[in-house]
Enzyme design. Structure first.
Site, PDB file in Angstrom:
ATOM      1  N   THR A  62     -11.258 -11.998   3.177  1.00 53.47           N
ATOM      2  CA  THR A  62     -10.388 -11.738   1.839  1.00 53.47           C
ATOM      3  C   THR A  62      -9.255 -12.465   1.997  1.00 53.47           C
ATOM      4  O   THR A  62      -8.440 -12.782   3.278  1.00 53.47           O
ATOM      5  CB  THR A  62     -10.197 -10.406   1.567  1.00 53.47           C
ATOM      6  OG1 THR A  62      -9.230  -9.918   2.669  1.00 53.47           O
ATOM      7  CG2 THR A  62     -11.278  -9.322   1.623  1.00 53.47           C
ATOM      8  N   GLU A  97     -15.275  -7.345  -1.008  1.00 60.99           N
ATOM      9  CA  GLU A  97     -15.786  -6.088  -0.240  1.00 60.99           C
ATOM     10  C   GLU A  97     -16.993  -5.452  -0.561  1.00 60.99           C
ATOM     11  O   GLU A  97     -17.457  -4.702  -0.312  1.00 60.99           O
ATOM     12  CB  GLU A  97     -14.745  -5.085  -0.270  1.00 60.99           C
ATOM     13  CG  GLU A  97     -13.480  -5.402   0.625  1.00 60.99           C
ATOM     14  CD  GLU A  97     -12.343  -6.125  -0.141  1.00 60.99           C
ATOM     15  OE1 GLU A  97     -12.622  -7.056  -0.942  1.00 60.99           O
ATOM     16  OE2 GLU A  97     -11.099  -6.310   0.547  1.00 60.99           O
ATOM     17  N   LYS A 100       5.411  -1.243 -14.993  1.00 56.99           N
ATOM     18  CA  LYS A 100       5.874   0.244 -15.343  1.00 56.99           C
ATOM     19  C   LYS A 100       7.100  -0.001 -16.256  1.00 56.99           C
ATOM     20  O   LYS A 100       8.209  -0.086 -15.789  1.00 56.99           O
ATOM     21  CB  LYS A 100       5.844   1.054 -14.308  1.00 56.99           C
ATOM     22  CG  LYS A 100       5.859   2.545 -14.783  1.00 56.99           C
ATOM     23  CD  LYS A 100       5.585   3.426 -13.520  1.00 56.99           C
ATOM     24  CE  LYS A 100       5.387   4.954 -14.000  1.00 56.99           C
ATOM     25  NZ  LYS A 100       5.293   5.615 -12.940  1.00 56.99           N
ATOM     26  N   TRP A 125       2.641   2.490 -18.974  1.00 54.84           N
ATOM     27  CA  TRP A 125       2.302   1.602 -18.064  1.00 54.84           C
ATOM     28  C   TRP A 125       1.887   0.291 -19.128  1.00 54.84           C
ATOM     29  O   TRP A 125       1.315   0.458 -20.412  1.00 54.84           O
ATOM     30  CB  TRP A 125       0.669   1.710 -17.724  1.00 54.84           C
ATOM     31  CG  TRP A 125       0.808   2.642 -16.270  1.00 54.84           C
ATOM     32  CD1 TRP A 125       0.254   4.130 -16.706  1.00 54.84           C
ATOM     33  CD2 TRP A 125       1.087   2.514 -15.229  1.00 54.84           C
ATOM     34  NE1 TRP A 125       0.737   4.763 -15.453  1.00 54.84           N
ATOM     35  CE2 TRP A 125       0.934   3.929 -14.503  1.00 54.84           C
ATOM     36  CE3 TRP A 125       1.460   1.556 -14.237  1.00 54.84           C
ATOM     37  CZ2 TRP A 125       1.542   4.219 -13.240  1.00 54.84           C
ATOM     38  CZ3 TRP A 125       2.039   1.764 -13.112  1.00 54.84           C
ATOM     39  CH2 TRP A 125       1.797   3.022 -12.500  1.00 54.84           C
TER      40      TRP A 125
HETATM   41  P1  AMP Z   1     -11.970 -11.301  -4.453  1.00 55.19           P
HETATM   42  O1  AMP Z   1     -12.355 -10.347  -3.459  1.00 55.19           O
HETATM   43  O2  AMP Z   1     -11.070 -12.381  -4.323  1.00 55.19           O
HETATM   44  O3  AMP Z   1     -13.456 -11.712  -4.962  1.00 55.19           O
HETATM   45  O4  AMP Z   1     -10.983 -10.549  -5.505  1.00 55.19           O
HETATM   46  C1  AMP Z   1     -11.360  -9.368  -6.091  1.00 55.19           C
HETATM   47  C2  AMP Z   1     -10.627  -8.924  -7.295  1.00 55.19           C
HETATM   48  O5  AMP Z   1     -10.722  -9.915  -8.195  1.00 55.19           O
HETATM   49  C3  AMP Z   1     -11.025  -7.612  -7.904  1.00 55.19           C
HETATM   50  O6  AMP Z   1     -10.606  -6.312  -7.130  1.00 55.19           O
HETATM   51  C4  AMP Z   1     -10.258  -7.736  -9.257  1.00 55.19           C
HETATM   52  O7  AMP Z   1      -8.972  -7.603  -9.267  1.00 55.19           O
HETATM   53  C5  AMP Z   1     -10.406  -9.215  -9.585  1.00 55.19           C
HETATM   54  N1  AMP Z   1     -11.448  -9.406 -10.500  1.00 55.19           N
HETATM   55  C6  AMP Z   1     -12.837  -9.859 -10.225  1.00 55.19           C
HETATM   56  N2  AMP Z   1     -13.587  -9.797 -11.387  1.00 55.19           N
HETATM   57  C7  AMP Z   1     -12.817  -9.530 -12.456  1.00 55.19           C
HETATM   58  C8  AMP Z   1     -12.864  -9.539 -13.712  1.00 55.19           C
HETATM   59  N3  AMP Z   1     -14.136  -9.857 -14.582  1.00 55.19           N
HETATM   60  N4  AMP Z   1     -11.719  -9.138 -14.481  1.00 55.19           N
HETATM   61  C9  AMP Z   1     -10.557  -8.962 -14.025  1.00 55.19           C
HETATM   62  N5  AMP Z   1     -10.416  -8.977 -12.749  1.00 55.19           N
HETATM   63  C10 AMP Z   1     -11.599  -9.519 -11.870  1.00 55.19           C
END
Ligand code: AMP
Length: 538
Positions: A185, A330, A438, A443
């Protein structure tokens, strides 16, 4: 009483064997780093994956050993997915956009024995080779006559090595829970953490994501995955392509609008997959040349929220349906998809766009719930928002080498996202929990406001951050990049937002910037911005 069914392990090699015997003639097209277009078939890929397996055996790579790739989306990366995992070794896909010190950290942390590297990324490894001494060999993904003059010790030519191996190999059978691949990650703080996918989780994820109201893939599908194979396995598509026999068109290093259009015009994919930034570039390019994406029927967009302006542009200018998706490293990564269905079809267009802007419904296998800070469940009414927790057979249960984390709660994984869920199980991501603003105890969703602001035709990218405020605790500040030549003012942007957001959401300041920082996976990186603008409103 137990059922009387065979217990064949779910191994990724079985996907390739199925693909070879059932969809052997399916074409795989790639733009190579060398610049040309390469074509071969699924049968060719299977034969070369077996050569890779023989090569790994020659190098004494054992089951569970980590073997890394640093590569674009192309046929060589595809065959390595199967060649490495099929033997029982662990495919470690490395994100080349990580900083040098993060690359060093993850290569050493994973204890990668070999690295297969595309020509483009050889200089990245040359710069850090003194710090990754555990890597025994670097194998450069090119023909002999394209071998670079490299300072990498122990560098070998991939094609020369493969040519010397047999294409006969019997894939071994082992426990389906064995590790198959890993991806780190790219957290915004602390060291990256390793997520270790199993054969079982990978096959189940692929099976669950191909269905008609999921990714909608069939043997007649031709798809262009712009989402990288170095980040969460290109959303599992190298595996779902093997199940369905869909044709893959790999863009290689050509991620800009013009290169993508050239490939789309030539290969006519009906399905595209990628993050919003990529589609913004493609849509701008299509506007600039005044052409339509004729072949494209569906565009799966995830990784960051898809703004309504993008949903509308695909539909109204290109007749293409935007399928909004949400997931994370994850989660292998698919969690929810917002596919076309009968209910959606019946809605008036504007209402349909509003629904499409939600992140969608969970695929079978993913359970989700929202909770408050005391972990008490919140109602699924589309209004209450809280911490989003998930669980399921392709969701992480612990980080590699037991890296500490407070994300694991009683069998659930805390996603770090704040969300609402409505009565039909549609998920809406409100924010990352660390990015929520906030103000006076209430929010404000930075994602919502960014998506509304970027709908302004003269703004190309927007970022909203919470900045400390003496009276309200925090207030929103909008940072925006203007189209070249635009004379837009702060008041113009506020006037645009005026009837689109509630009054108290109005940013205290709108600042125009030349660029915005992104993480290695292309998401807005708000930590340095919050530091930079910390005292702006004090
Ligand atoms: P990653 O593990 O780098 O793919 O990042 C995952 C994170 O990307 C998620 O926990 C979200 O915060 C964000 N994310 C993924 N898809 C979306 C989506 N369609 N809309 C908003 N946030 C997203």
């Amino acid at each position: 009483m137990l059922g009387l069914m065979m217990d064949s392990p779910l191994l990724v090699s079985t996907l390739l064997e199925h693909a070879e015997s059932t969809h052997g003639s399916t074409e795989i097209v790639s733009r190579r780093c060398e610049g040309d277009i390469h074509r071969y078939t699924m049968k060719d890929a299977a034969g070369r994956a077996r050569r890779i397996a023989n090569l790994l055996a020659r190098y004494d790579i054992q089951q569970g050993d980590r073997v890394a790739t640093l590569a674009w989306n192309n046929y060589r990366h595809f065959e390595l997915y199967y060649g490495i995992s099929g033997t029982g070794a662990v495919l470690h896909t490395i994100n080349p956009r990580l900083f040098a010190e993060q690359l060093v950290y993850i290569i050493n942390h994973a204890e990668d024995r070999l690295v297969f590297v595309d020509l483009t990324f050889v200089p990245l490894l040359e710069a850090i080779q003194g710090q990754i001494s555990g890597v025994e060999k670097f194998i450069i993904l090119c023909d002999e006559d394209k071998m670079p003059d490299t300072s990498l010790a122990n560098a070998h030519c991939y094609e020369t090595l493969l040519a010397a191996e047999s294409d006969q190999f019997q894939w071994p059978e082992f426990d389906e829970r064995s590790a198959c691949s890993m991806c780190y990650t790219s957290g915004t703080t602390g060291n990256p953490k390793g997520v270790l996918y199993s054969h079982r989780s990978t096959v189940l994820h692929a099976l669950a994501s191909v269905g008609e109201e999921v990714m909608g893939m069939a043997s007649s599908t031709c798809f262009l995955p712009v989402v990288p194979m170095f980040h969460v396995n290109a959303w599992g598509t190298p595996y779902s392509a093997a199940i369905t026999g869909a044709k893959q068109v790999f863009p290689g290093p050509g991620m800009d609008g013009a290169s993508l259009w050239e490939l789309i015009e030539a290969e006519k994919p009906d399905l595209l997959l990628g993050v919003p930034t990529v589609w913004l570039m493609l849509l701008n390019h299509m506007d600039s040349i005044g052409k339509k994406l004729d072949s494209v029927e569906n565009v799966i967009v995830g990784g960051s929220a898809a703004p309504i302006s993008m949903i509308r542009a695909f539909q109204e200018k290109h007749d293409a349906f935007l399928i909004h998706a949400w997931g994370m490293t994850e989660m292998s990564p698919v969690g929810t998809l917002n596919s076309h269905n009968k209910h959606m079809e019946a809605l008036p267009l504007e209402e349909r766009y509003q629904l499409q802007a939600k992140q969608g419904r969970p695929v079978y296998g993913v359970e989700m719930k929202i909770v408050d800070d005391n972990l008490q469940p919140l109602p699924r009414d589309g209004v209450a928002s809280g911490r989003l927790l998930v669980r399921g057979p392709w969701i992480v249960n612990g980080y590699y080498k037991n890296e500490a984390s407070d994300s694991f709660i009683d069998g659930w994984f805390d996603t770090g996202d704040v969300a609402t869920i409505d009565e039909h199980n549609y998920l809406t991501i409100v924010d990352r929990s660390k990015d929520v603003i906030k103000s006076g105890g209430e929010w404000i969703s930075s994602i919502d406001m960014e998506n509304i602001a970027v709908g302004h035709p003269e703004l190309t990218e927007c970022c909203v951050i919470g900045v400390p405020h003496p009276k309200w605790d925090e207030r929103p500040v909008l940072l925006a990049i203007k189209q070249p030549g635009s004379s837009l003012s702060e008041d113009d942007v506020k006037a645009y937002l005026d009837d689109k957001i509630v009054k108290w959401w109005m940013p205290d300041k709108v600042l125009f910037v030349e660029e915005l920082p992104h993480t290695a996976t292309g998401k807005l990186h708000k930590v340095p911005l919050r530091e930079q603008y910390h005292d702006l409103l004090m």
